[in-house]
Write a protein that holds these residues in place. Structure first.
Motif, PDB file in Angstrom:
ATOM      1  N   GLY A  82      29.210 -26.560  -4.218  1.00  0.00           N
ATOM      2  CA  GLY A  82      27.613 -26.763  -5.128  1.00  0.00           C
ATOM      3  C   GLY A  82      26.753 -26.124  -4.564  1.00  0.00           C
ATOM      4  N   ILE A  83      26.817 -25.900  -3.034  1.00  0.00           N
ATOM      5  CA  ILE A  83      25.869 -24.683  -2.408  1.00  0.00           C
ATOM      6  C   ILE A  83      26.128 -23.650  -2.704  1.00  0.00           C
ATOM      7  CG2 ILE A  83      25.177 -24.061   0.160  1.00  0.00           C
ATOM      8  CD1 ILE A  83      25.547 -26.972   0.961  1.00  0.00           C
ATOM      9  N   ALA A  84      27.214 -23.146  -2.770  1.00  0.00           N
ATOM     10  CA  ALA A  84      27.604 -21.716  -3.082  1.00  0.00           C
ATOM     11  C   ALA A  84      27.308 -21.361  -4.721  1.00  0.00           C
ATOM     12  CB  ALA A  84      29.113 -21.538  -2.945  1.00  0.00           C
ATOM     13  N   SER A  85      27.119 -22.495  -5.417  1.00  0.00           N
ATOM     14  CA  SER A  85      26.736 -22.140  -7.041  1.00  0.00           C
ATOM     15  C   SER A  85      25.555 -22.427  -7.271  1.00  0.00           C
ATOM     16  CB  SER A  85      27.837 -22.703  -7.983  1.00  0.00           C
ATOM     17  OG  SER A  85      28.020 -24.160  -7.666  1.00  0.00           O
ATOM     18  N   THR A 181      22.581 -28.841   3.369  1.00  0.00           N
ATOM     19  CA  THR A 181      21.474 -28.430   2.706  1.00  0.00           C
ATOM     20  C   THR A 181      20.310 -28.442   3.396  1.00  0.00           C
ATOM     21  OG1 THR A 181      21.003 -30.829   2.139  1.00  0.00           O
ATOM     22  CG2 THR A 181      22.639 -29.658   0.478  1.00  0.00           C
ATOM     23  N   LEU A 182      20.019 -28.941   4.467  1.00  0.00           N
ATOM     24  CA  LEU A 182      19.032 -28.536   5.108  1.00  0.00           C
ATOM     25  C   LEU A 182      18.983 -27.140   5.990  1.00  0.00           C
ATOM     26  CD1 LEU A 182      16.112 -29.548   6.440  1.00  0.00           C
ATOM     27  CD2 LEU A 182      17.657 -30.616   8.253  1.00  0.00           C
ATOM     28  N   MET A 192      25.559 -20.235   9.340  1.00  0.00           N
ATOM     29  CA  MET A 192      24.876 -21.363  10.241  1.00  0.00           C
ATOM     30  C   MET A 192      25.572 -22.747   9.724  1.00  0.00           C
ATOM     31  SD  MET A 192      22.926 -19.952  12.297  1.00  0.00           S
ATOM     32  CE  MET A 192      22.205 -21.506  13.084  1.00  0.00           C
ATOM     33  N   ILE A 193      25.834 -22.904   8.521  1.00  0.00           N
ATOM     34  CA  ILE A 193      26.443 -23.935   8.028  1.00  0.00           C
ATOM     35  C   ILE A 193      27.962 -24.076   8.660  1.00  0.00           C
ATOM     36  CG2 ILE A 193      27.797 -25.138   6.090  1.00  0.00           C
ATOM     37  CD1 ILE A 193      25.508 -24.133   4.255  1.00  0.00           C
ATOM     38  N   GLY A 194      28.613 -22.876   8.739  1.00  0.00           N
ATOM     39  CA  GLY A 194      29.933 -22.937   9.523  1.00  0.00           C
ATOM     40  C   GLY A 194      29.855 -23.256  10.905  1.00  0.00           C
TER      41      GLY A 194
END
Length: 353
Positions: A82-85, A181-182, A192-194
């Motif tokens: 969802g974040i990627a798209s 999402t933040l 950074m998510i990873g």
């Protein structure tokens, strides 16, 4: 090479990540994986047998750890894609979770309350009320942490004992999407998510291994998040790094499948509840589940055992099966302490219905 630091203006949320030069797992169609459905069956069946006949599969409780990996992989995949798209929606995410979890849970809690009225003593029924409240709020793990150990004799008299695991999953999935999402909104960096996912997993594992309180390590969410994190890191590597074992030879994927299944099954067969769990031993089935998922659907055990129709059927009803089997057994233990094996088998059969 996949870019992991994306400029805020160049890749705003209106522009999906799949415009990056390398095609990632996020930009490929996601199909239902029957082998993962079958893996759910391999997780839930040992739990059922362990609860009814602990001597048959003394380490059957590891099935819950396999469930954690599967859940971490699947749910984080929804979040990451969802974040990627640029299509992730909190409302849609939680609406689907509510539709899947709440109706059956409400039915179960209603049954447990009604049956408890006739079976339990007054003080036991009052305690059950607290457990129903805690289960409704997904804090049953904290309620149990203040009361009783999972492997103690008195645990047999807790019809909602098993809902500690559902509580931990939901606690994680209230927090994790917010963190992802933040980070994305502030940095536009999937790297950074990873890093955040890896730090959560490693920090949780360190907390688990350093805890000297067995009940705390078992019930507390921060000592359990690493098991979901194992699935999350696999999902992250597929979605944003483009990792896939499909580029490996068939023999390598078969080897991963075989090794993964053995790492799941052998601890269940030989490890007992006297072993410190969760702990180092828990790494074996957790990593085994990661290997099985990573091996791809055409790997040896994935396409045979896990895609076998009876296994996929059990996998499809695994959530409901897990919810219902323990209250039936617990009330049976209370009402008929010396229940025969045939009666216990009947209780498990009823949970399938």
């Amino acid at each position: 090479m996949i870019k992991t630091n994306i400029a805020p203006r160049a890749y705003a949320l209106k522009r999906p990540l799949k415009t990056m030069t390398t095609m990632t797992a996020a930009s490929r169609p996601k199909l239902w994986r029957n082998d993962i459905t079958g893996l759910r069956a391999l997780a839930v069946l040992p739990v059922l047998i362990f609860h009814a006949f602990p001597s048959l599969i003394p380490g059957g409780f590891f099935g819950v750890d396999v469930f954690f990996v599967i859940s971490g992989y699947l749910i984080s995949g929804i979040i990451f894609r969802g974040i990627a798209s640029s299509s992730f929606s909190y409302l849609d995410f939680y609406e689907k979770r509510i539709k899947r979890i709440i109706p059956n849970l409400i039915l179960l809690l209603t049954f447990v309350a009604a049956a408890g009225w006739f079976i339990l003593l007054p003080d036991e029924y009052a305690n059950l009320g607290m457990h129903i409240d805690a289960s409704t709020l997904f804090i049953q793990n904290f309620q149990l942490l203040s009361e009783i150990g999972y492997f103690t004799e008195d645990a047999l008299r807790k019809p909602l004992l098993h809902l500690w695991s559902l509580a931990i999953e939901e606690q994680f999935y209230i927090v994790f999407p917010l963190i992802c999402t933040l980070i994305w909104r502030l940095s536009r960096s999937v790297k950074m998510i990873g890093i955040a996912a890896a730090l959560i997993a490693l920090g949780s594992l360190a907390a688990c291994l350093s805890s000297s309180d067995r009940n705390f390590a078992f019930y507390f969410p921060l000592t359990r998040f690493w098991e979901l994190g194992a699935g999350i890191l696999l999902s992250y590597s597929e979605t944003f790094i483009g990792f896939s074992t499909s580029r490996f030879s068939q023999n390598v994927r078969n080897g991963l499948s075989i090794a993964g299944i053995l790492m799941i099954v052998l601890p269940m067969a030989f490890v007992t509840e006297s072993t410190a769990h969760p702990g180092l031993i828990t790494l074996i089935p957790v990593l085994g589940a990661v290997l099985v998922i990573a091996a791809e659907p055409d790997a040896l055990f994935n396409r045979t055992l896990l895609c076998w129709r009876p296994m996929t059927f059990v996998g499809l009803i695994s959530y409901s099966l897990y919810l219902w089997h323990w209250p039936l057994l617990a009330y049976l233990f209370i009402a008929v302490p010396d229940a025969t094996p045939s009666v216990l088998i009947a209780a498990l059969a009823l949970s399938f219905v």
